[in-house]
Design an enzyme around this catalytic site. Structure first.
Site, short mmCIF file in Angstrom:
data_model
loop_
_atom_site.label_atom_id
_atom_site.label_comp_id
_atom_site.label_asym_id
_atom_site.label_seq_id
_atom_site.Cartn_x
_atom_site.Cartn_y
_atom_site.Cartn_z
N ARG A 169 34.65 -32.64 -78.94
CA ARG A 169 35.58 -31.56 -79.29
C ARG A 169 36.98 -31.80 -78.74
O ARG A 169 37.95 -31.24 -79.25
CB ARG A 169 35.02 -30.22 -78.82
CG ARG A 169 33.84 -29.75 -79.66
CD ARG A 169 33.50 -28.31 -79.43
NE ARG A 169 32.94 -28.04 -78.12
CZ ARG A 169 31.67 -28.26 -77.78
NH1 ARG A 169 30.82 -28.76 -78.66
NH2 ARG A 169 31.22 -27.98 -76.57
N TYR A 208 40.27 -31.02 -80.90
CA TYR A 208 41.37 -30.16 -80.45
C TYR A 208 42.70 -30.90 -80.50
O TYR A 208 43.73 -30.33 -80.90
CB TYR A 208 41.09 -29.66 -79.04
CG TYR A 208 39.82 -28.85 -78.91
CD1 TYR A 208 39.30 -28.14 -80.00
CD2 TYR A 208 39.10 -28.81 -77.70
CE1 TYR A 208 38.13 -27.42 -79.88
CE2 TYR A 208 37.93 -28.08 -77.59
CZ TYR A 208 37.45 -27.38 -78.68
OH TYR A 208 36.29 -26.67 -78.57
N TYR A 252 40.97 -16.29 -84.60
CA TYR A 252 40.25 -15.02 -84.51
C TYR A 252 40.06 -14.62 -83.05
O TYR A 252 40.01 -15.46 -82.15
CB TYR A 252 38.91 -15.09 -85.25
CG TYR A 252 37.88 -16.04 -84.67
CD1 TYR A 252 36.92 -15.58 -83.77
CD2 TYR A 252 37.85 -17.37 -85.04
CE1 TYR A 252 35.96 -16.43 -83.25
CE2 TYR A 252 36.89 -18.24 -84.52
CZ TYR A 252 35.96 -17.76 -83.63
OH TYR A 252 35.02 -18.61 -83.11
#
Length: 268
Positions: free
Chosen positions: A72, A76, A98
Site C-alpha cells: 500500500r 499511496y 470519504y
C-alpha cells in the site's frame, strides 16, 4: 519570501453517509475544481462525486487488481504523484476522501505536505468522521469519562498503556497485527494475541462493541456487542472499529482535590 504558484490542492471530506454529510464549503470546492481525485467506499459515492464535477479521477485504480499483491505504500505514493502532477500543471485540484480526509488517511497529508514544499497553496477541509458517527449512533458522550484512540496494529506493536476507566477505540481492527501493507484482513490467531494483550486491563467477559458507520441513508450502523474473549471469531470488515467501554469507574485524585480545597462531593 516564498512565491505561491498557480496550481492548488484542497483535500475535503465527504462524510460517511452518501451526500448528506458533506459540508457546504467542501461541495463548493468539488463543483469548482479543474479536476477531482476521489477515493470513495463504493460506486454510489463515486457516482455522486461524478455528478458534481465532470472531471473526476478515481484513485481506487491504484490498488492492486485481479489478485495482485501490492504494497500500500506504493499505492499511496502513486496517488500522491497523480494529484501533484495536475497541481504542477496549474490546475485547481481537489482530493475527495470519504469520512474525514485527515483521519486514518495518509494520502491527503502526504499530498498537502509535498504541494506546500513545492510552493503551491494546499489546505485540508474537515469532514464527518467514523468517530463522530460512532458517538452519535451509540449515544455516548466521550467527555463523560474521556477516551483514547489507537490504530489496532500500532497498539499491538508498541507499549501503549490504556486507561480502563476511559473508552478505548481501536481502529482498523480488521487489520490487527498485519504489518506487510499487502493484506486487507487479519486472522483469528492475531486477534487472539490482541485479546490476550487486552486482558491485562479487561476481563474476558468484558463487553466490547464492533461498530461500522452507515454509508447510505437506507442503511443502519452495525453495532455488534460481544464478550472480549469472542473477538477472534467475529466477522470483521475494513470499516470495523472496536470500542471497548470503561471497565472501572474514574478514581478521584485526592491530592489535587485537597490542594484545590475540594471534595468528591463538590464534583457530584
Amino acid at each position: 519570501m516564498q512565491v505561491i504558484k498557480n496550481g492548488s490542492l484542497v483535500c475535503v471530506g465527504t462524510g460517511l453517509k452518501l451526500a448528506g454529510q458533506v459540508s457546504v464549503i467542501a461541495r463548493s470546492y468539488l463543483e469548482h475544481a479543474d479536476v477531482v481525485f476521489s477515493l470513495m467506499p463504493d460506486g454510489f459515492h463515486q457516482r455522486w462525486v461524478e455528478g458534481l464535477n465532470p472531471n473526476v479521477v478515481n484513485l481506487q485504480q491504484f490498488y492492486g487488481r485481479n489478485g495482485e499483491i501490492k504494497n500500500r505504500r506504493i499505492t499511496y505514493r502513486q496517488m500522491v504523484a497523480a494529484m501533484l502532477e495536475q497541481v504542477r500543471n496549474g490546475k485547481k485540484v481537489v482530493g475527495a476522501f470519504y469520512g474525514h480526509p485527515g483521519v486514518f488517511a495518509c494520502v491527503p497529508h502526504m499530498a498537502i505536505q509535498q504541494a506546500r514544499e513545492e510552493g503551491f497553496e494546499a489546505l485540508m477541509e474537515p469532514g464527518i468522521s467514523a468517530e463522530a458517527c460512532l458517538w452519535a449512533d451509540l449515544g455516548i458522550d466521550p467527555g463523560t469519562s474521556g477516551h483514547q484512540s489507537f490504530e489496532a496494529s500500532q497498539f499491538m506493536f508498541f507499549r501503549h498503556v490504556p486507561d480502563p476507566s476511559c473508552h478505548l477505540l481501536l481502529w482498523q481492527i480488521a487489520l490487527a497485527g498485519e504489518h506487510t501493507l499487502t493484506q486487507f484482513n487479519t486472522s483469528s490467531d492475531r486477534l487472539q494475541a490482541l485479546v490476550e494483550q487486552l486482558q491485562e486491563w479487561y476481563c474476558p467477559e468484558h463487553e466490547v462493541i464492533i461498530y461500522e458507520a452507515a454509508n447510505l441513508p437506507v442503511q443502519a450502523p452495525r453495532i455488534t456487542r460481544v464478550p472480549l474473549s469472542q473477538l477472534p471469531w467475529v466477522t470483521l470488515t475494513p470499516a470495523s472499529t472496536l470500542l471497548i467501554p470503561p471497565a472501572r469507574k474514574l478514581e478521584y485524585n485526592m491530592e489535587v482535590l485537597q490542594r484545590l480545597g475540594l471534595t468528591p462531593g463538590d464534583l457530584a
